[in-house]
Design an enzyme around this catalytic site. Structure first.
Site, PDB file in Angstrom:
ATOM      1  N   TYR A  79       0.843  -1.114  -0.012  1.00  0.00           N
ATOM      2  CA  TYR A  79      -0.009   0.010  -0.115  1.00  0.00           C
ATOM      3  C   TYR A  79       0.816   1.338  -0.070  1.00  0.00           C
ATOM      4  CZ  TYR A  79      -3.720   3.543   1.062  1.00  0.00           C
ATOM      5  OH  TYR A  79      -4.597   4.437   0.715  1.00  0.00           O
ATOM      6  N   PRO A 115       0.170  14.908   3.085  1.00  0.00           N
ATOM      7  CA  PRO A 115      -0.708  14.260   3.797  1.00  0.00           C
ATOM      8  C   PRO A 115      -0.619  12.799   3.546  1.00  0.00           C
ATOM      9  CG  PRO A 115      -1.794  15.383   1.878  1.00  0.00           C
ATOM     10  CD  PRO A 115      -0.191  15.787   2.075  1.00  0.00           C
ATOM     11  N   SER A 150      -3.694  14.396   6.895  1.00  0.00           N
ATOM     12  CA  SER A 150      -4.679  13.836   6.009  1.00  0.00           C
ATOM     13  C   SER A 150      -6.081  13.652   6.252  1.00  0.00           C
ATOM     14  CB  SER A 150      -3.926  12.404   5.691  1.00  0.00           C
ATOM     15  OG  SER A 150      -4.620  11.544   4.859  1.00  0.00           O
ATOM     16  N   GLN A 161      -5.811  18.455   4.878  1.00  0.00           N
ATOM     17  CA  GLN A 161      -6.052  17.947   3.229  1.00  0.00           C
ATOM     18  C   GLN A 161      -7.433  17.545   3.536  1.00  0.00           C
ATOM     19  OE1 GLN A 161      -5.824  14.278   2.565  1.00  0.00           O
ATOM     20  NE2 GLN A 161      -7.020  14.781   1.071  1.00  0.00           N
ATOM     21  N   TYR A 203     -10.647  15.641   1.232  1.00  0.00           N
ATOM     22  CA  TYR A 203     -11.197  14.741   0.152  1.00  0.00           C
ATOM     23  C   TYR A 203     -12.878  15.291   0.224  1.00  0.00           C
ATOM     24  CZ  TYR A 203      -7.354  11.561  -0.879  1.00  0.00           C
ATOM     25  OH  TYR A 203      -5.890  11.111  -0.871  1.00  0.00           O
ATOM     26  N   THR A 239      -7.559  17.702  -2.271  1.00  0.00           N
ATOM     27  CA  THR A 239      -7.082  16.967  -3.207  1.00  0.00           C
ATOM     28  C   THR A 239      -7.955  16.591  -4.296  1.00  0.00           C
ATOM     29  OG1 THR A 239      -5.476  16.174  -1.578  1.00  0.00           O
ATOM     30  CG2 THR A 239      -5.860  14.567  -3.476  1.00  0.00           C
ATOM     31  N   ARG A 294      -4.332  -0.104  -8.510  1.00  0.00           N
ATOM     32  CA  ARG A 294      -3.063  -0.376  -8.005  1.00  0.00           C
ATOM     33  C   ARG A 294      -2.762  -1.915  -7.908  1.00  0.00           C
ATOM     34  NH1 ARG A 294      -4.130   4.079  -3.233  1.00  0.00           N
ATOM     35  NH2 ARG A 294      -4.036   6.038  -4.638  1.00  0.00           N
ATOM     36  N   LYS A 338      -4.511  20.534  -4.589  1.00  0.00           N
ATOM     37  CA  LYS A 338      -3.201  19.650  -4.927  1.00  0.00           C
ATOM     38  C   LYS A 338      -3.891  18.719  -5.691  1.00  0.00           C
ATOM     39  CE  LYS A 338      -1.087  16.197  -1.797  1.00  0.00           C
ATOM     40  NZ  LYS A 338      -1.327  14.872  -2.327  1.00  0.00           N
ATOM     41  N   HIS A 361       0.041  12.424  -6.852  1.00  0.00           N
ATOM     42  CA  HIS A 361      -0.173  11.714  -5.781  1.00  0.00           C
ATOM     43  C   HIS A 361       1.064  10.614  -5.779  1.00  0.00           C
ATOM     44  CE1 HIS A 361      -3.806  11.122  -3.232  1.00  0.00           C
ATOM     45  NE2 HIS A 361      -3.270   9.803  -2.879  1.00  0.00           N
ATOM     46  N   ASP A 408       5.185  17.992  -5.336  1.00  0.00           N
ATOM     47  CA  ASP A 408       5.389  16.691  -4.822  1.00  0.00           C
ATOM     48  C   ASP A 408       5.422  15.470  -5.757  1.00  0.00           C
ATOM     49  OD1 ASP A 408       3.190  15.273  -4.987  1.00  0.00           O
ATOM     50  OD2 ASP A 408       2.508  15.833  -2.997  1.00  0.00           O
ATOM     51  N   SER A 409       5.662  14.373  -5.246  1.00  0.00           N
ATOM     52  CA  SER A 409       5.956  13.047  -5.937  1.00  0.00           C
ATOM     53  C   SER A 409       7.405  13.037  -6.519  1.00  0.00           C
ATOM     54  CB  SER A 409       4.951  13.244  -7.424  1.00  0.00           C
ATOM     55  OG  SER A 409       3.608  13.345  -6.984  1.00  0.00           O
ATOM     56  N   GLY A 410       8.121  12.080  -5.965  1.00  0.00           N
ATOM     57  CA  GLY A 410       9.569  11.577  -6.153  1.00  0.00           C
ATOM     58  C   GLY A 410      10.526  12.296  -5.332  1.00  0.00           C
ATOM     59  N   ARG A 430       6.454   9.795   0.996  1.00  0.00           N
ATOM     60  CA  ARG A 430       6.674   8.006   1.368  1.00  0.00           C
ATOM     61  C   ARG A 430       8.234   8.350   2.316  1.00  0.00           C
ATOM     62  NH1 ARG A 430       5.322   7.285  -3.947  1.00  0.00           N
ATOM     63  NH2 ARG A 430       3.703   5.737  -4.225  1.00  0.00           N
TER      64      ARG A 430
HETATM   65  C1  FNR Z   1      -0.529   9.227  -0.293  1.00  0.00           C
HETATM   66  N1  FNR Z   1      -1.048  10.686  -0.566  1.00  0.00           N
HETATM   67  C2  FNR Z   1      -2.098  11.218  -0.251  1.00  0.00           C
HETATM   68  N2  FNR Z   1      -2.516  12.479  -0.447  1.00  0.00           N
HETATM   69  C3  FNR Z   1      -3.794  13.225   0.144  1.00  0.00           C
HETATM   70  O1  FNR Z   1      -3.950  14.239  -0.535  1.00  0.00           O
HETATM   71  N3  FNR Z   1      -4.364  12.469   1.012  1.00  0.00           N
HETATM   72  C4  FNR Z   1      -3.940  11.173   1.663  1.00  0.00           C
HETATM   73  O2  FNR Z   1      -4.828  10.786   2.401  1.00  0.00           O
HETATM   74  C5  FNR Z   1      -2.784  10.471   0.980  1.00  0.00           C
HETATM   75  N4  FNR Z   1      -2.702   9.362   1.311  1.00  0.00           N
HETATM   76  C6  FNR Z   1      -1.565   8.746   0.795  1.00  0.00           C
HETATM   77  C7  FNR Z   1      -1.168   7.476   1.084  1.00  0.00           C
HETATM   78  C8  FNR Z   1       0.172   6.697   0.715  1.00  0.00           C
HETATM   79  C9  FNR Z   1       0.683   5.718   1.426  1.00  0.00           C
HETATM   80  C10 FNR Z   1       0.815   7.626  -0.160  1.00  0.00           C
HETATM   81  C11 FNR Z   1       2.375   7.042  -0.640  1.00  0.00           C
HETATM   82  C12 FNR Z   1       0.695   8.650  -0.595  1.00  0.00           C
HETATM   83  C13 FNR Z   1      -0.287  11.438  -1.381  1.00  0.00           C
HETATM   84  C14 FNR Z   1       0.798  12.227  -1.019  1.00  0.00           C
HETATM   85  O3  FNR Z   1       0.459  13.469  -0.270  1.00  0.00           O
HETATM   86  C15 FNR Z   1       1.751  12.971  -1.958  1.00  0.00           C
HETATM   87  O4  FNR Z   1       1.283  13.491  -2.760  1.00  0.00           O
HETATM   88  C16 FNR Z   1       2.725  11.885  -2.259  1.00  0.00           C
HETATM   89  O5  FNR Z   1       3.291  10.880  -1.276  1.00  0.00           O
HETATM   90  C17 FNR Z   1       3.974  12.240  -2.956  1.00  0.00           C
HETATM   91  O6  FNR Z   1       4.961  11.277  -3.433  1.00  0.00           O
HETATM   92  P1  FNR Z   1       6.259  10.889  -2.775  1.00  0.00           P
HETATM   93  O7  FNR Z   1       6.921  11.812  -1.984  1.00  0.00           O
HETATM   94  O8  FNR Z   1       5.555   9.593  -1.830  1.00  0.00           O
HETATM   95  O9  FNR Z   1       6.729  10.205  -3.901  1.00  0.00           O
END
Ligand code: FNR
Length: 425
Positions: free
Chosen positions: A55, A108, A137, A159, A161, A187, A196, A298, A322, A352-354, A376
């Site tokens: 996950y 988050p 989150s 954040q 939803y 988001t 996934r 976001k 994400h 974000d992301s990476g 992460r």
């Molecule tokens: C997330 N992300 C996320 N985003 C959000 O807006 N609400 C959420 O509850 C979650 N939950 C969530 C769970 C898990 C397990 C992951 C890995 C990610 C996305 C998060 O906010 C963010 O955009 C990414 O994690 C950024 O990418 P990296 O840094 O993980 O590569």
């Protein structure tokens, strides 16, 4: 909003962190939380259950978006300058009415109880001790009020939803206001859950086991709307695992004063209402009427959406895919950054992301991000060593960012620009 006093930050955090690790290491001790991003992920994966690792680490489809996110960082290269007196550095940035100690916040991330029992609370405490902002989150494992109470004056955002029940949205937003959130981050990339394969192949979605629902189970409006019994969806769980699921649901229910039947109804109600695929720009205007807080969007990626966001008067954008969890085969956020920043005009863009290192943070700022969110990596720290693990990840990111800045010949986070990168100016 006015600026408030910030935690005292050392002017040499990179050197201090290095010495802390090396001097401790002279006695044979190794950091519990590896500084190498690949090792950090590997060690964290082995500290997690199979389901948690799938996950947290996994992404959408073939995970091409995750790879693109990383490739985009790796292909950018610094071209450092020398002989510029970099003995004192200022890593801070101004963001949404507040000066932040360093140019990143903790993203988050839902369902943190999958990796550590203290979950979001451990993260909130680490954010407080390191003076780094945290975005709560909507799918948290600990209610926002409890995390906020642990954070003192350190910035927290909420954040959202957007649920199909507007009254729940209103309730969540007003709770966020009451617990000192300085912004609402909506988001937009998860109006439906991405495809996934790692989770699908384990047949595992944490929410169906009552995990990651703390903001809802603690919400008076959500609780008042829960049906008496779970509606019949016509799909039945198969296998003996149903006993474990029932056990977990009962245990979770006890925390919130809910019976097993009520928990089943809560999960069903959550599943039916947690998001709205019909979300559109008129809702953003409505959100403006619901709250006095700044609004950030976001999960926005297209430059034309950035232009629309500016027209709708939002206060900030988070360019995010994400972490590659939603659409397989999309562009890296870093590759989209210059075009999005150009359309965003005066509106600050976070990315974000990476992001995996302090050097990555510097690259994002060089390409126009005001700050980044880190996802992460801090969750891996949490999996390995709880609150201390999150704090270590934060310290390592700050240290490497500080050293990268100095070694590129710069003294302020805000000095980073395209001139610092090869072929970008
Ligand atoms: C997330 N992300 C996320 N985003 C959000 O807006 N609400 C959420 O509850 C979650 N939950 C969530 C769970 C898990 C397990 C992951 C890995 C990610 C996305 C998060 O906010 C963010 O955009 C990414 O994690 C950024 O990418 P990296 O840094 O993980 O590569």
């Amino acid at each position: 909003m006015t600026e408030t006093s910030e935690p005292q930050a050392p002017t040499q955090p990179g050197r201090m962190r290095q010495m802390q690790v090396y001097v401790t290491g002279a006695g044979g001790a190794r950091p519990r939380v590896p500084t190498t991003p690949r090792l950090l992920e590997e060690r964290a994966a082995s500290a997690m259950s199979r389901r948690a690792a799938a996950y947290i680490i996994g992404g959408a489809g073939s995970e091409a978006t995750m790879r693109a996110n990383r490739d985009a960082f790796e292909k950018r290269q610094f071209v450092p300058r020398v002989l510029r007196d970099v003995s004192r550095r200022d890593l801070s940035v101004e963001l949404i009415g507040r000066r932040h100690r360093a140019p990143f916040l903790l993203a988050p991330v839902g369902v943190l109880e999958m990796v550590h029992s203290k979950a979001d609370l451990a993260v909130a405490r680490a954010a407080k001790s390191e003076g780094i902002g945290y975005v709560f989150s909507n799918q948290a494992s600990v209610a926002m009020e409890e995390c906020a109470a642990a954070m003192g004056d350190v910035p927290r955002w909420f954040q959202l939803y957007w649920s199909s029940d507007d009254d729940v949205v209103r309730s969540l937003v007003s709770r966020a206001e009451r617990c000192g959130a300085e912004a609402i981050v909506v988001t937009l990339d998860t109006t439906l859950l991405g495809w996934r394969p790692r989770d699908l192949d384990l047949g595992y979605l944490p929410f169906l086991r009552g995990l990651g629902l703390a903001q809802y189970l603690s919400d008076p409006v959500f609780r008042a709307r829960m049906p008496q019994n779970a509606p019949d969806t016509g799909i039945r769980p198969k296998g003996l695992g149903i006993v474990e699921t029932a056990f977990r649901l009962s245990r979770k229910g006890r925390q919130y004063g809910l019976s097993l039947g009520q928990m089943r109804a809560a999960v069903a109600h959550f599943t039916a209402t947690y998001s709205r695929p019909d979300l559109n720009w008129t809702d953003i205007a409505r959100l403006r009427e619901m709250t006095r807080l700044p609004i950030l969007l976001k999960g926005l990626r297209h430059p034309d959406d950035a232009a629309l966001a500016v027209q709708h008067g939002v206060d900030g954008l988070v360019l995010s895919n994400h972490g590659g969890r939603q659409v397989d085969g999309e562009a890296a956020t870093l590759d989209m950054l210059p075009a999005v920043v150009a359309k965003a005009g005066h509106v600050p863009v976070l990315l974000d992301s990476g992001v995996r290192s302090g050097a990555d943070i510097a690259k994002a700022l060089a390409l126009g991000a005001r700050a980044v969110l880190v996802g992460r990596p801090y969750v891996y720290g949490l999996a390995l060593a709880g609150e201390d693990g999150v704090a270590e990840v934060i310290r390592n990111l700050i240290a490497e960012f500080d050293l990268t800045l100095a070694l590129c010949g710069l003294t302020h986070a805000t000095d980073l620009n395209a001139d610092c990168l090869a072929g970008q100016a």
